[in-house]
Write a protein that holds these residues in place. Structure first.
Motif, PDB file in Angstrom:
ATOM      1  N   ALA A  18     -10.679  -5.062   0.686  1.00 38.91           N
ATOM      2  CA  ALA A  18      -8.775  -4.892   0.439  1.00 38.91           C
ATOM      3  C   ALA A  18      -8.201  -3.228  -0.063  1.00 38.91           C
ATOM      4  O   ALA A  18      -7.145  -3.002  -0.557  1.00 38.91           O
ATOM      5  CB  ALA A  18      -8.653  -6.099  -0.886  1.00 38.91           C
ATOM      6  N   TYR A  19      -9.287  -2.305  -0.579  1.00 40.71           N
ATOM      7  CA  TYR A  19      -9.250  -1.319  -1.031  1.00 40.71           C
ATOM      8  C   TYR A  19      -8.348  -0.371   0.438  1.00 40.71           C
ATOM      9  O   TYR A  19      -7.713   0.215   0.423  1.00 40.71           O
ATOM     10  CB  TYR A  19      -9.797  -0.430  -1.408  1.00 40.71           C
ATOM     11  CG  TYR A  19      -9.872   0.874  -2.200  1.00 40.71           C
ATOM     12  CD1 TYR A  19      -9.088   1.269  -3.116  1.00 40.71           C
ATOM     13  CD2 TYR A  19     -10.584   2.092  -1.423  1.00 40.71           C
ATOM     14  CE1 TYR A  19      -8.615   2.583  -3.479  1.00 40.71           C
ATOM     15  CE2 TYR A  19     -10.827   3.263  -1.220  1.00 40.71           C
ATOM     16  CZ  TYR A  19      -9.225   3.862  -2.501  1.00 40.71           C
ATOM     17  OH  TYR A  19      -8.824   5.004  -2.997  1.00 40.71           O
ATOM     18  N   GLU A  21      -5.104  -1.555   1.608  1.00 38.91           N
ATOM     19  CA  GLU A  21      -4.193  -1.180   1.207  1.00 38.91           C
ATOM     20  C   GLU A  21      -3.716   0.380   1.232  1.00 38.91           C
ATOM     21  O   GLU A  21      -2.786   0.388   1.772  1.00 38.91           O
ATOM     22  CB  GLU A  21      -4.060  -0.932  -0.466  1.00 38.91           C
ATOM     23  CG  GLU A  21      -3.079  -0.944  -1.110  1.00 38.91           C
ATOM     24  CD  GLU A  21      -3.170  -0.826  -2.651  1.00 38.91           C
ATOM     25  OE1 GLU A  21      -2.328  -0.596  -3.594  1.00 38.91           O
ATOM     26  OE2 GLU A  21      -4.385  -1.246  -3.278  1.00 38.91           O
ATOM     27  N   THR A  22      -4.696   1.326   1.907  1.00 38.24           N
ATOM     28  CA  THR A  22      -4.256   2.847   1.865  1.00 38.24           C
ATOM     29  C   THR A  22      -4.284   3.017   3.775  1.00 38.24           C
ATOM     30  O   THR A  22      -3.126   3.291   3.206  1.00 38.24           O
ATOM     31  CB  THR A  22      -6.145   3.051   1.702  1.00 38.24           C
ATOM     32  OG1 THR A  22      -6.578   3.551   0.658  1.00 38.24           O
ATOM     33  CG2 THR A  22      -5.644   4.681   2.016  1.00 38.24           C
ATOM     34  N   ILE A  79      -2.231   0.309   4.625  1.00 37.32           N
ATOM     35  CA  ILE A  79      -0.711   0.293   5.056  1.00 37.32           C
ATOM     36  C   ILE A  79       0.578   1.309   4.260  1.00 37.32           C
ATOM     37  O   ILE A  79       1.334   1.414   4.404  1.00 37.32           O
ATOM     38  CB  ILE A  79      -0.278  -0.797   3.984  1.00 37.32           C
ATOM     39  CG1 ILE A  79      -1.500  -2.381   4.892  1.00 37.32           C
ATOM     40  CG2 ILE A  79       0.741  -1.478   3.409  1.00 37.32           C
ATOM     41  CD1 ILE A  79      -1.587  -3.572   4.304  1.00 37.32           C
ATOM     42  N   ARG A  80      -0.112   1.745   2.980  1.00 37.36           N
ATOM     43  CA  ARG A  80       0.482   2.987   2.337  1.00 37.36           C
ATOM     44  C   ARG A  80       0.512   3.868   3.535  1.00 37.36           C
ATOM     45  O   ARG A  80       1.673   4.196   3.247  1.00 37.36           O
ATOM     46  CB  ARG A  80      -0.308   2.960   1.428  1.00 37.36           C
ATOM     47  CG  ARG A  80       0.186   2.842   0.379  1.00 37.36           C
ATOM     48  CD  ARG A  80      -0.576   2.947  -0.766  1.00 37.36           C
ATOM     49  NE  ARG A  80      -0.251   1.693  -2.329  1.00 37.36           N
ATOM     50  CZ  ARG A  80       0.048   1.843  -3.463  1.00 37.36           C
ATOM     51  NH1 ARG A  80       1.455   2.424  -2.856  1.00 37.36           N
ATOM     52  NH2 ARG A  80       0.256   1.261  -3.932  1.00 37.36           N
ATOM     53  N   LEU A  82       4.073  -4.555  -1.318  1.00 38.01           N
ATOM     54  CA  LEU A  82       2.909  -3.451  -1.111  1.00 38.01           C
ATOM     55  C   LEU A  82       1.805  -2.303  -2.203  1.00 38.01           C
ATOM     56  O   LEU A  82       0.927  -2.530  -1.948  1.00 38.01           O
ATOM     57  CB  LEU A  82       3.946  -2.242  -1.017  1.00 38.01           C
ATOM     58  CG  LEU A  82       3.671  -0.517  -0.170  1.00 38.01           C
ATOM     59  CD1 LEU A  82       2.355  -1.526   0.990  1.00 38.01           C
ATOM     60  CD2 LEU A  82       4.719   0.380  -0.367  1.00 38.01           C
ATOM     61  N   SER A  83       3.186  -2.615  -3.817  1.00 41.54           N
ATOM     62  CA  SER A  83       2.069  -1.947  -4.428  1.00 41.54           C
ATOM     63  C   SER A  83       0.803  -3.308  -4.982  1.00 41.54           C
ATOM     64  O   SER A  83      -0.368  -2.451  -5.145  1.00 41.54           O
ATOM     65  CB  SER A  83       2.602  -2.092  -5.896  1.00 41.54           C
ATOM     66  OG  SER A  83       3.429  -2.987  -6.349  1.00 41.54           O
ATOM     67  N   SER A  84       0.888  -3.895  -4.592  1.00 43.35           N
ATOM     68  CA  SER A  84      -0.610  -5.634  -4.597  1.00 43.35           C
ATOM     69  C   SER A  84      -0.827  -5.996  -3.761  1.00 43.35           C
ATOM     70  O   SER A  84      -1.664  -6.951  -3.751  1.00 43.35           O
ATOM     71  CB  SER A  84       0.224  -6.023  -5.547  1.00 43.35           C
ATOM     72  OG  SER A  84       1.128  -6.146  -6.755  1.00 43.35           O
ATOM     73  N   ALA A  85      -0.918  -5.065  -2.876  1.00 44.09           N
ATOM     74  CA  ALA A  85      -1.568  -5.154  -1.271  1.00 44.09           C
ATOM     75  C   ALA A  85      -3.299  -5.440  -1.402  1.00 44.09           C
ATOM     76  O   ALA A  85      -3.319  -6.434  -0.785  1.00 44.09           O
ATOM     77  CB  ALA A  85      -1.547  -3.934   0.123  1.00 44.09           C
ATOM     78  N   SER A  86      -3.795  -4.673  -2.391  1.00 44.06           N
ATOM     79  CA  SER A  86      -5.396  -4.561  -2.176  1.00 44.06           C
ATOM     80  C   SER A  86      -5.568  -6.050  -3.089  1.00 44.06           C
ATOM     81  O   SER A  86      -6.776  -6.625  -2.696  1.00 44.06           O
ATOM     82  CB  SER A  86      -5.506  -3.709  -2.894  1.00 44.06           C
ATOM     83  OG  SER A  86      -5.296  -3.365  -4.480  1.00 44.06           O
ATOM     84  N   THR A  87      -5.059  -6.926  -4.059  1.00 42.44           N
ATOM     85  CA  THR A  87      -5.173  -8.104  -5.262  1.00 42.44           C
ATOM     86  C   THR A  87      -4.474  -9.201  -3.637  1.00 42.44           C
ATOM     87  O   THR A  87      -5.587 -10.376  -3.640  1.00 42.44           O
ATOM     88  CB  THR A  87      -4.171  -8.011  -5.672  1.00 42.44           C
ATOM     89  OG1 THR A  87      -3.895  -6.653  -6.933  1.00 42.44           O
ATOM     90  CG2 THR A  87      -4.497  -9.098  -6.857  1.00 42.44           C
TER      91      THR A  87
END
Length: 441
Positions: A42-43, A46-47, A49-50, A74-79
């Motif tokens: 997930a981490y 998110e990296t 995707i950003r 987008l800010s909660s993509a990892s969750t």
């Protein structure tokens, strides 16, 4: 205490046995490993995707609510990715083996989904501290509910109490009262900000009336919020009549410790009512000069123009001398004192001074400058030049410009500015001659 020590110890022992049985199972470590792997993926997702998604360009033509939702996602993509991976792992293990062997995955999936929902709901709030406080509190409640410990925790918080007269104070009641008060104050702040924006957008009201109305609305809404919060507190179990024991102490505290605060508050209301000062006025208070940028409940803010702001208590404006350069009229009289030697023609000097002041672009055309001879002094003649400008802003710069132009005019006409002359006579010493020493200003 309603819950004795024996019941509490039994609860702790039961919880410890349950946790120990879960940890001793090899399936626990498999689930724990899957959770760690999901967190790492997930981490990384998110990296990626950003780095790859330009949200500004992607959502440029989207409606505002949809753009806001996309930014939050987008800010909660990892969750979101973590929750999805854990749910998939849970489904696979649920069908491959006994349901109890994937219990930890189910708990992790529910916790991740709860945090994602809370993050989306709290995204409408603007205050970062409130967002963090509400998010953590809501997630803790969700976690206790998911683990089946919410009712037990509530009973535990309600079991410890301090009884003061007719007031039974428990940690649960303190938390409920604090939550109700925070919600009431938050709603009050939203309503008062909305009212302030509407009032400030009204051009028919003067700045002082706008500030006065905003203060009255804020105070009224705050009083209503406190009354509603106290009523709600009474509904959740606090006998408000028991608080009468503390009213005397509160009155003494207000009388002794809050004298200045109350005085500044009343002074602020007086200033807004009599309109002696208002936002935008140029004032001189003591040695400080600047424009009033804001009028608060306790003080006014005076911007000096050099990056500094002076916070002057409202009481000082009521009790001390205040120079308001723009109280009734912004027109300001500029005064310049200067002198010449006795070789100059005083009529020519006054004429040059008046013409020089009149030539300045900020000099008021309807009020001609005036220059007069004021004194025959020891070192020369003294003159006074006065002229009007439409606004006191930059008055020192205007004065400097006129004095420099006057200096150039004196140079052209051969008029000299006087300075003291001293004669030193030395008798019977090494210098038998008269020596004249000129000491400039």
């Amino acid at each position: 205490m309603d819950m004795d020590l024996k019941d509490f110890m039994e609860f702790v022992q039961t919880t410890a046995r349950s946790v120990g049985a879960e940890i001793s199972s090899p399936w626990f470590y498999l689930q724990f490993g899957l959770i760690l792997a999901a967190a790492g993926i997930a981490y990384a997702a998110e990296t990626a995707i950003r780095n790859r998604v330009d949200m500004t360009a992607l959502t440029m033509r989207w409606p505002l609510p949809l753009r806001h939702f996309a930014r939050v996602m987008l800010s909660s993509a990892s969750t979101a990715v973590f929750t999805l991976l854990v749910i998939i792992s849970r489904v696979v293990m649920y069908h491959a083996t006994w349901p109890s062997r994937s219990y930890l995955l189910m708990v992790a999936a529910k916790l991740g989904f709860a945090w994602l929902v809370i993050r989306l709901v709290t995204s409408v709030l603007r205050n970062a501290f409130i967002v963090r406080l509400v998010s953590i509190t809501a997630w803790l409640l969700a976690a206790l509910s998911i683990l089946g410990q919410l009712d037990t925790t509530v009973d535990l918080l309600d079991s410890y109490a301090i009884v003061l007269g007719g007031l039974r104070l428990t940690p649960l009641l303190v938390l409920k009262a604090g939550a109700l008060l925070l919600i009431a104050l938050w709603l009050t702040n939203i309503a008062s900000n909305f009212a302030e924006s509407r009032i400030n957008a009204t051009t028919d009201l003067t700045p002082s009336v706008q500030v006065l109305l905003v203060k009255i609305i804020r105070i009224g809404l705050l009083a209503i919020a406190i009354v509603i919060a106290l009523g709600a507190v009474g509904a959740v179990g606090i006998d408000l009549s028991a608080l009468a024991v503390f009213s005397g102490a509160v009155g003494v505290g207000i009388g002794i410790g809050l004298q200045k605060i109350v005085a500044n508050f009343i002074s602020g209301i007086i200033l807004l009512a009599d309109k002696s000062v208002k936002p935008g006025d140029l004032v001189t208070i003591g040695d400080n000069t600047g424009r009033i940028s804001a009028m608060k409940t306790r003080y006014i803010s005076v911007a000096a123009g050099d990056g500094r702001e002076f916070l002057v208590p409202n009481e000082d404006l009521v009790t001390q001398k205040v120079v308001n350069w723009t109280y009734t009229d912004k027109n300001t009289l500029v005064k310049i004192a200067f002198g010449t030697n006795y070789d100059a023609d005083p009529r020519l000097v006054t004429k040059l001074a008046a013409e020089t002041a009149a030539a300045h672009p900020r000099a008021t055309k309807g009020k001609p400058p005036n220059s007069i001879l004021t004194e025959f002094a020891e070192a020369g003649m003294k003159f006074s030049l006065t002229f009007w400008i439409a606004d006191p802003d930059g008055m020192d710069n205007v004065k400097s410009d006129v004095m420099l132009a006057l200096w150039d005019a004196f140079k052209r006409e051969g008029i000299r500015v006087p300075y003291p002359v001293r004669e030193i006579r030395v008798r019977g010493g090494a210098l038998p001659v008269e020596t004249t020493v000129e000491v400039p200003n």
